[in-house]
Scaffold this motif. Structure first.
Motif, short mmCIF file in Angstrom:
data_model
loop_
_atom_site.label_atom_id
_atom_site.label_comp_id
_atom_site.label_asym_id
_atom_site.label_seq_id
_atom_site.Cartn_x
_atom_site.Cartn_y
_atom_site.Cartn_z
N MET A 1 15.18 -1.93 -31.06
CA MET A 1 15.57 -3.66 -30.22
C MET A 1 15.47 -4.02 -29.55
O MET A 1 15.62 -5.09 -29.05
N ALA A 2 14.56 -3.11 -28.83
CA ALA A 2 14.03 -3.69 -27.07
C ALA A 2 13.04 -4.03 -27.02
O ALA A 2 12.88 -5.00 -26.37
N ASN A 3 12.50 -5.12 -28.59
CA ASN A 3 10.65 -5.31 -28.26
C ASN A 3 11.60 -7.41 -29.06
O ASN A 3 12.34 -7.54 -30.12
N PRO A 4 11.74 -7.80 -28.37
CA PRO A 4 12.35 -8.83 -28.12
C PRO A 4 11.94 -9.96 -29.01
O PRO A 4 12.23 -10.41 -29.78
N ILE A 5 10.17 -9.75 -29.76
CA ILE A 5 10.29 -10.49 -30.62
C ILE A 5 10.87 -10.53 -32.32
O ILE A 5 10.79 -10.75 -33.40
N ASN A 6 10.75 -8.59 -32.70
CA ASN A 6 11.77 -7.96 -33.49
C ASN A 6 13.21 -8.97 -33.53
O ASN A 6 13.60 -8.81 -34.21
N THR A 7 14.27 -8.88 -32.28
CA THR A 7 15.25 -9.69 -31.73
C THR A 7 15.32 -11.01 -32.13
O THR A 7 16.40 -10.84 -32.57
N PHE A 8 14.58 -11.70 -31.96
CA PHE A 8 14.15 -13.19 -31.99
C PHE A 8 14.21 -13.37 -33.54
O PHE A 8 14.62 -14.04 -34.19
N LEU A 9 13.18 -12.17 -34.55
CA LEU A 9 12.71 -12.33 -35.32
C LEU A 9 13.84 -11.72 -36.50
O LEU A 9 13.13 -11.75 -38.11
N LEU A 10 15.28 -11.50 -36.42
CA LEU A 10 16.00 -10.58 -36.80
C LEU A 10 15.83 -9.44 -37.60
O LEU A 10 15.88 -9.08 -38.68
N THR A 11 15.02 -8.35 -37.65
CA THR A 11 13.94 -7.94 -38.05
C THR A 11 14.58 -6.62 -38.46
O THR A 11 15.44 -6.03 -39.47
N ASP A 12 15.77 -6.37 -37.62
CA ASP A 12 17.03 -5.23 -38.38
C ASP A 12 18.30 -5.55 -39.08
O ASP A 12 18.03 -4.99 -40.06
N LEU A 13 17.82 -6.96 -38.84
CA LEU A 13 19.39 -7.14 -40.13
C LEU A 13 18.95 -7.39 -41.26
O LEU A 13 19.14 -7.21 -42.22
N LEU A 14 17.39 -8.34 -41.51
CA LEU A 14 16.73 -7.86 -42.69
C LEU A 14 16.84 -6.53 -43.41
O LEU A 14 15.95 -6.42 -44.55
N LYS A 15 15.74 -5.96 -42.71
CA LYS A 15 15.83 -4.32 -42.86
C LYS A 15 16.80 -4.20 -43.89
O LYS A 15 16.54 -3.21 -44.57
N GLY A 16 18.16 -4.25 -43.39
CA GLY A 16 19.40 -3.68 -44.31
C GLY A 16 19.56 -4.80 -44.95
O GLY A 16 20.70 -3.93 -45.86
#
Lengths: 383, 151
Positions: B1-16
Motif C-alpha cells: 500500500m505504501a508504494n505509490p506505483i502499486n497504488t496507481f496500478l491497482l495491484t491490491d485490487l487486481l490481486k483480489g
C-alpha cells in the motif's frame, strides 16, 4: 424516546440556526437490519453522520436457558448449551461439561481430553470463518463469504462424521465422550488443517492489502487495553488491544498446557487489528490440532462416572477460552438430580457492552463494521 | 500500500480479483443441486427416529422399559405397555414420539438398552399438519415414506 436511556453526549459544536434546528436524530438500527447478525436493536443518537451514542436493546431471542437448566437433569441440559452460541457449540458443550465435572471431581481420560481439544479448536476455526465471511460481507466484500463457507463446510463435515450433527453437536458428555473417533478422524483433521493453511493465503490476498478493506477498518472502533479491562471485554478484542491474555495459557484446561502455541496480539485495538488477530488465531488453532492429532493417546474415552449424575452440594465455576472470549459456567448443586442454579457468562454479551464506547464519534457506516468486529451471536447474548 | 506505483496500478485490487477469478473453475464449484441430488449424510447422523423390529420375526425389540422417555429432555416420548400374564413381561402397545419438539440430541438412543430406538439417516420429515409430526408406533417402525419430487 426518553432522554435518560443515553448518557449525555459531548456538547456538539454550536450549530448554525436552521429552519428546524434539529441537530440530534435518534434512529433505530435493527432488529431487522441484516448487519446486526440476528435480532439486535441498536438505538443510535446521531448528529448528521456522526454517532453521539449507541444503546443496545436485546432480548428478542431470550429463551430462558438458565431457568430451563433448573428443570432438567445434568445430562438433559447438555444439548441446550449448544443452542446458545450456535456457531461454536462444541466450546459451549466443553465449558458446561467441565463445570459439572468439577462439581463431581471426576478425572477425564487423556484421550477424551485430546479429542475435546481437537474438536474445540476446529470449532474455533469454523467460528472465525463464519465471522470473517459475514464481517467482510457487512463491509461490502462479497467474495469472502462464499470462500469462508466453503471451508467451514469441511469443518462441519468433521463434526457430522464424529457426532452426527453439524451445528448443534452435543459432542461431549459429562465425564468424557459418548462416541469413539471414527476411522478417518485423524486424517480428516490433518487434511482440514492443511486446507486452512492454504486457504488463509486466499483470504489475505482478498482482504489484507485491499485498500477498501484497509480504509474501512483501520482506526475504526478503537478500544484500548484499559477500556477493555473496564468493560470486561475478553477474547480477540482484548488481544487486539495488546493484552496477552488467553485462558488456554493463563489457566490451562483439558490438557492445553501440553501444546505449543502462541497468543497472537496486536497494538492498536482497531477493527483491522482484530481481523489480523483472528486470522492468526486460525493458524495457531491449526498448530494445536496437528499436535493433538499426532499425540492422540489410546485409552478409555469416559471417566469413572455413573449413569445417574448426582453431584454433591456445592458450586463450581469454570471458564474456558471460547472463540469469542471467556465463556464461564457457574453451576450450583443442592445434591439433587437437577442444578439448583446455573449461570452462564457469555463472551458476546459482555463484549457487546463496549459497543457504545467504540461507536462514539464514528460514522453510521462504521457502526456496521464495529458490530461485526466484536463477533456477537445473539443466541448467546440473550440466552 | 505504501508504494505509490502499486497504488496507481491497482495491484491490491487486481490481486483480489485474480483470487476470485481463480475460484470460478467449474471443477471447484461445490454447490449441491438439492433435491435433484441428495447429499449423503454421515453414518452417525441423528435424523428421523425409528423403532427397530426383529429382522426375522418382525417383532418389536422394545422391552417397554421407559428409559428413553426418562432420558428425553423434552419429555416427548410416551411408551404405553401392558403386562402379559403368561410371560410376566411388558408388551408394547403404543409408542408415540413427537418429532416437532425433538432436537435430535440422541439421548434417547444412548439410553436404549436393546438398541430398539434409533435415530436414522432420514432427514425429510416435513408434514402439512402439526398432528403429522407426532409419530406413533406404526410410523416409527415403518419409517417415513420416501419423498418424491415431480418437476
Amino acid at each position: 424516546m426518553p432522554d435518560t436511556i443515553l448518557a449525555p453526549p459531548p456538547p456538539p459544536p454550536a450549530p448554525e440556526a436552521t429552519l428546524l434546528d434539529s441537530n440530534e436524530l435518534v434512529i433505530n438500527m435493527g432488529p431487522q437490519h441484516p448487519s446486526t447478525h440476528g435480532v439486535l436493536r441498536v438505538i443510535l443518537k446521531l448528529d448528521g453522520e456522526t454517532v453521539l451514542g449507541a444503546e443496545c436493546v436485546i432480548g428478542y431471542l431470550h429463551r430462558g436457558v438458565e431457568k430451563i437448566a433448573e428443570n432438567r437433569t445434568y445430562q438433559q441440559f447438555a444439548p441446550y448449551v449448544d443452542r446458545m452460541d450456535y456457531v461454536a457449540a462444541v466450546s459451549n458443550g466443553l465449558g458446561y461439561c467441565m463445570a459439572v465435572e468439577k462439581l463431581l471431581d471426576v478425572e477425564i481420560p487423556e484421550r477424551a481430553q485430546a479429542v475435546r481439544v481437537i474438536l474445540a479448536e476446529i470449532n474455533r476455526i469454523a467460528s472465525h470463518l463464519l465471522w470473517l465471511g459475514t464481517h467482510a460481507l457487512d463491509i461490502g466484500a462479497i467474495t469472502p463469504v462464499f470462500l469462508c463457507f466453503r471451508e467451514r463446510e469441511e469443518a462441519l463435515k468433521i463434526f457430522e462424521k464424529y457426532c452426527g450433527a453439524r451445528l448443534t453437536t452435543h459432542a461431549f458428555r459429562i465425564g468424557g465422550l459418548q462416541y469413539e473417533t471414527h476411522d478417518t478422524f485423524e486424517k480428516d483433521c490433518l487434511a482440514f488443517c492443511d486446507l486452512m493453511d492454504e486457504k488463509l493465503k486466499e483470504y489475505h490476498a482478498l482482504l489484507t492489502g485491499n485498500r477498501i478493506w484497509v480504509n474501512r477498518t483501520k482506526g475504526i472502533g478503537i478500544l484500548n487495553a484499559a477500556d477493555c479491562k473496564d468493560y470486561g471485554v475478553t477474547g480477540p478484542v482484548l488481544r487486539a488491544a495488546g493484552e496477552k491474555w488467553d485462558i488456554r495459557k493463563a489457566q490451562p484446561y483439558s490438557g492445553y498446557e501440553k501444546y505449543d502455541f502462541d497468543i497472537p496480539t496486536a497494538e492498536n485495538g482497531d477493527t483491522f487489528d482484530r481481523y489480523m488477530v483472528r486470522m492468526e488465531e486460525v493458524t495457531q488453532s491449526c498448530r494445536i490440532v496437528r499436535q493433538a492429532v499426532e499425540g492422540l493417546p489410546a485409552g478409555p474415552i469416559k471417566g469413572k462416572i455413573g449413569k445417574v449424575i448426582k453431584p454433591p452440594p456445592g458450586e463450581a465455576y469454570v471458564s474456558i477460552e471460547a472463540p469469542k472470549g471467556e465463556l464461564g459456567y457457574y453451576v450450583v448443586s443442592d445434591g439433587s438430580l437437577n442444578p439448583y442454579r446455573l449461570r452462564v457468562r457469555p463472551p458476546s454479551f459482555v463484549n457487546l457492552g463496549a459497543l457504545d464506547k467504540m461507536c462514539r464519534g464514528s460514522l453510521v457506516a462504521d457502526v456496521v463494521a464495529i458490530i461485526g468486529t466484536i463477533d456477537i451471536v445473539l443466541g448467546e447474548v440473550d440466552r | 500500500m505504501a508504494n505509490p506505483i502499486n497504488t496507481f496500478l491497482l495491484t491490491d485490487l487486481l490481486k483480489g480479483l485474480w483470487t476470485t477469478f481463480k475460484n470460478q473453475k467449474p471443477s471447484l464449484v461445490v454447490t449441491e443441486q438439492y433435491p435433484r441430488e441428495r447429499p449423503p449424510v454421515m453414518e452417525r447422523y441423528r435424523g428421523a427416529p425409528r423403532l427397530n423390529t426383529h429382522p426375522e420375526t418382525a417383532e418389536t425389540l422394545c422391552i417397554s422399559c421407559n428409559l428413553c422417555a426418562l432420558a428425553c429432555p423434552e419429555q416427548l416420548i410416551v411408551v404405553t405397555s401392558e403386562r402379559n400374564p403368561e410371560t410376566r413381561r411388558k408388551d408394547l402397545t403404543n409408542f408415540t414420539y413427537d418429532t416437532s419438539r425433538c432436537m435430535f440430541c440422541g439421548l434417547c438412543e444412548d439410553a436404549c438398552p436393546v438398541d430398539a430406538l434409533e435415530l436414522t439417516q432420514d432427514f425429510e420429515m416435513a408434514t402439512f399438519t402439526r398432528e403429522g409430526q407426532i409419530w406413533d408406533r406404526q410410523m416409527l417402525e415403518e419409517g417415513p415414506l420416501p419423498t418424491e419430487y415431480r418437476h
